[in-house]
Write a protein that holds these residues in place. Structure first.
Motif, short mmCIF file in Angstrom:
data_model
loop_
_atom_site.label_atom_id
_atom_site.label_comp_id
_atom_site.label_asym_id
_atom_site.label_seq_id
_atom_site.Cartn_x
_atom_site.Cartn_y
_atom_site.Cartn_z
N ASP A 1 53.94 -37.41 20.62
CA ASP A 1 53.89 -37.78 19.21
C ASP A 1 52.97 -38.99 19.01
N GLU A 2 53.15 -40.00 19.86
CA GLU A 2 52.37 -41.23 19.74
C GLU A 2 50.89 -40.96 19.99
N LEU A 3 50.60 -40.13 20.99
CA LEU A 3 49.22 -39.81 21.32
C LEU A 3 48.58 -39.00 20.20
N ALA A 4 49.27 -37.97 19.71
CA ALA A 4 48.73 -37.14 18.64
C ALA A 4 48.52 -37.95 17.36
N ALA A 5 49.39 -38.93 17.12
CA ALA A 5 49.26 -39.75 15.92
C ALA A 5 47.97 -40.56 15.91
N LYS A 6 47.39 -40.81 17.10
CA LYS A 6 46.12 -41.54 17.17
C LYS A 6 45.00 -40.76 16.48
N LEU A 7 45.18 -39.45 16.37
CA LEU A 7 44.15 -38.62 15.75
C LEU A 7 43.98 -38.93 14.27
N ALA A 8 44.98 -39.55 13.67
CA ALA A 8 44.88 -39.93 12.26
C ALA A 8 44.11 -41.24 12.11
N MET B 1 40.28 -32.27 21.19
CA MET B 1 39.65 -31.08 21.76
C MET B 1 40.80 -30.15 22.15
N MET B 2 40.90 -29.01 21.48
CA MET B 2 42.01 -28.10 21.71
C MET B 2 41.52 -26.80 22.34
N GLY C 1 46.29 -23.79 24.36
CA GLY C 1 46.90 -24.55 23.28
C GLY C 1 47.01 -26.04 23.52
N GLU C 2 46.60 -26.51 24.69
CA GLU C 2 46.71 -27.94 24.99
C GLU C 2 45.61 -28.72 24.28
N ILE C 3 45.94 -29.94 23.86
CA ILE C 3 45.00 -30.80 23.14
C ILE C 3 44.64 -32.00 24.00
#
Length: 200
Positions: free
Chosen positions: A34-41, A48-49, A175-177
């Motif tokens: 969650d924390e890592l994906a939130a950096k995308l904002a 890169m998916m 499906g990995e990002i």
């Protein structure tokens, strides 16, 4: 040596502590994702998916760009995976993004099922699985494109394993990002990966 019988209250205490430790252990990877994906904002980051689940390897011998019937395509599980990944990204604050995709159908379908924005086909993201010799030049073109992008808004690129590995040295699962940050000197830093299982 004698042992004092464990009183009911103590048994409940130990059971509660064990449940808490188990819950924290399970929540750890999900919270990290969650924390890592939130950096995308945040400005300066790129996702890169690898396309979602599409059974098989490579493509049929009669592969034709633009004709999905000649290609390896997403399974129903892959389509669900892509939708859930879009839901997951929205849950961590990425409600809209500039979305680029390989022209391969399984990538375009993945990108569209995310429902994060209009999908822009980008040839530099096309698979070079059959043409490994052309990989370095295509990777150079992709780096150049990333270097030109306005990263003030979230950017997500849907592509293939070979392309992601060529760019980042990471071998992602379906499906990995892979989360990247563009540094001031233009280099790309790999911050980590979001396992697709954490988005389910």
């Amino acid at each position: 040596m004698c042992f004092e019988p464990l009183l009911p209250s103590r048994r409940w205490l130990f059971a509660g502590l064990a449940a808490l430790v188990f819950a924290v252990a399970r929540a750890g990877p999900a919270a990290a994702s969650d924390e890592l994906a939130a950096k995308l904002a945040k400005p300066g980051h790129i996702a890169m998916m690898r396309h979602a689940l599409a059974p098989g390897t490579g493509d049929p011998a009669n592969f034709t760009l633009g004709d999905c019937a000649t290609q390896r395509n997403l399974s129903e599980a892959g389509r669900r995976q892509a939708r859930r990944t879009g839901d997951f990204l929205r849950s961590v604050g990425v409600s809209e993004a500039r979305v680029f995709s390989s022209q391969w159908c399984r990538c375009m379908d993945t990108a569209e099922l995310l429902e994060l924005g209009a999908v822009e086909p980008l040839p530099a993201l096309n698979s070079f699985f059959r043409d490994r010799a052309g990989g370095p030049e295509q990777t150079r073109q992709l780096r150049e494109k990333i270097g030109e992008l306005d990263l003030s808004q979230p950017v997500l690129m849907v592509t293939h394993q070979v392309n992601i590995t060529g760019l980042t040295d990471v071998f992602p699962s379906s499906g990995e990002i892979v989360v990247l940050r563009r540094e001031a000197d233009g280099d790309l830093a790999v911050l980590g990966t979001v396992d697709p299982r954490s988005t389910q």
